[in-house]
Design an enzyme around this catalytic site. Structure first.
Site, PDB file in Angstrom:
ATOM      1  N   CYS A  68      -9.698  58.821  40.852  1.00  0.00           N
ATOM      2  CA  CYS A  68     -10.701  58.964  41.908  1.00  0.00           C
ATOM      3  C   CYS A  68      -9.925  59.334  43.172  1.00  0.00           C
ATOM      4  CB  CYS A  68     -11.565  57.710  42.077  1.00  0.00           C
ATOM      5  SG  CYS A  68     -10.769  56.258  42.781  1.00  0.00           S
ATOM      6  N   GLY A  69     -10.567  59.404  44.297  1.00  0.00           N
ATOM      7  CA  GLY A  69      -9.886  59.836  45.514  1.00  0.00           C
ATOM      8  C   GLY A  69      -8.642  59.031  45.827  1.00  0.00           C
ATOM      9  N   HIS A 101       6.408  46.603  31.169  1.00  0.00           N
ATOM     10  CA  HIS A 101       6.177  45.180  31.428  1.00  0.00           C
ATOM     11  C   HIS A 101       4.735  44.734  31.265  1.00  0.00           C
ATOM     12  CE1 HIS A 101      10.082  44.533  33.948  1.00  0.00           C
ATOM     13  NE2 HIS A 101      10.303  45.171  32.812  1.00  0.00           N
ATOM     14  N   ASN A 102       3.774  45.648  31.463  1.00  0.00           N
ATOM     15  CA  ASN A 102       2.360  45.252  31.466  1.00  0.00           C
ATOM     16  C   ASN A 102       1.554  45.854  30.334  1.00  0.00           C
ATOM     17  OD1 ASN A 102       3.050  45.855  34.740  1.00  0.00           O
ATOM     18  ND2 ASN A 102       2.571  43.776  34.117  1.00  0.00           N
TER      19      ASN A 102
END
Length: 149
Positions: A68-69, A101-102
Site C-alpha cells: 500500500c502507500g 528470525h520470524n
C-alpha cells in the site's frame, strides 16, 4: 522441481510497484498470483489483505507480497489473521531478518516509501532466505498461539 507461487496484492498506492515486481518473478523462479488491484482508482487496502490471507490459507500460494502507500495499513490488516506473519521492510536487512528470525510469510512494502531497486532487492532476499528455526521456532509458534483462531 515445482515452481513456487507468490500471491501479490496492493491498493492504489502500491499498484505501480506491484506491477514492476510481478514482472521480476519469473526471473526469480516464482509464479505470481495477482489478486489486484489493477489501477489507480482508490480502493480499500483491508480488502486486498483479506484476499491474500485467504489465498495463503487455501494453499493457493506459498508466500505473499502486499503493498500500500506506506505499507503500514495493509500490514495491520494482514496481521489480524493468525496464519499470517506480515513484515513491513524498508531494506535488505529487514527482508533477511523477517525470514530468518520470524518466518515471515508475507513481505510488505510501501509503494510510496521505497524505490524500485531497493524493493527488488527486498523481494529477492525475502524469497531466497530460509527460516533458521532453532531458538526462533518457539517464538514464531507463540505468534499463532496468541492470535485469533
Amino acid at each position: 522441481m515445482t515452481q513456487r507461487t507468490l500471491a501479490l496484492a496492493s491498493d492504489h498506492g502500491g499498484v505501480e510497484l506491484k506491477t514492476l515486481l510481478s514482472a521480476d518473478l519469473a526471473g526469480l523462479g516464482w509464479r505470481g498470483l495477482d489478486l489486484g488491484t489493477d489501477g489507480p482508482a482508490s480502493v480499500d487496502y483491508p480488502e486486498f489483505a483479506l484476499k491474500l490471507a485467504r489465498a495463503l490459507k487455501a494453499g493457493e500460494a506459498d508466500f505473499g507480497l502486499l503493498i500500500c502507500g506506506s505499507g503500514i495499513g495493509i500490514s495491520i490488516a494482514a496481521n489480524r489473521h493468525a496464519h499470517i506473519r506480515a513484515a513491513l521492510v524498508h531494506d535488505g536487512y529487514g527482508a533477511r531478518m523477517c525470514r530468518q528470525h520470524n518466518d515471515a510469510n508475507v513481505l510488505v512494502l510501501g509503494g510510496r516509501a521505497i524505490g524500485p531497486e531497493i524493493a527488488r532487492d527486498c523481494l529477492k532476499i525475502f524469497l531466497e532466505t530460509p527460516f533458521e528455526g532453532g531458538r526462533h521456532a518457539r517464538r514464531v509458534a507463540m505468534l499463532s498461539e496468541y492470535g485469533e483462531k
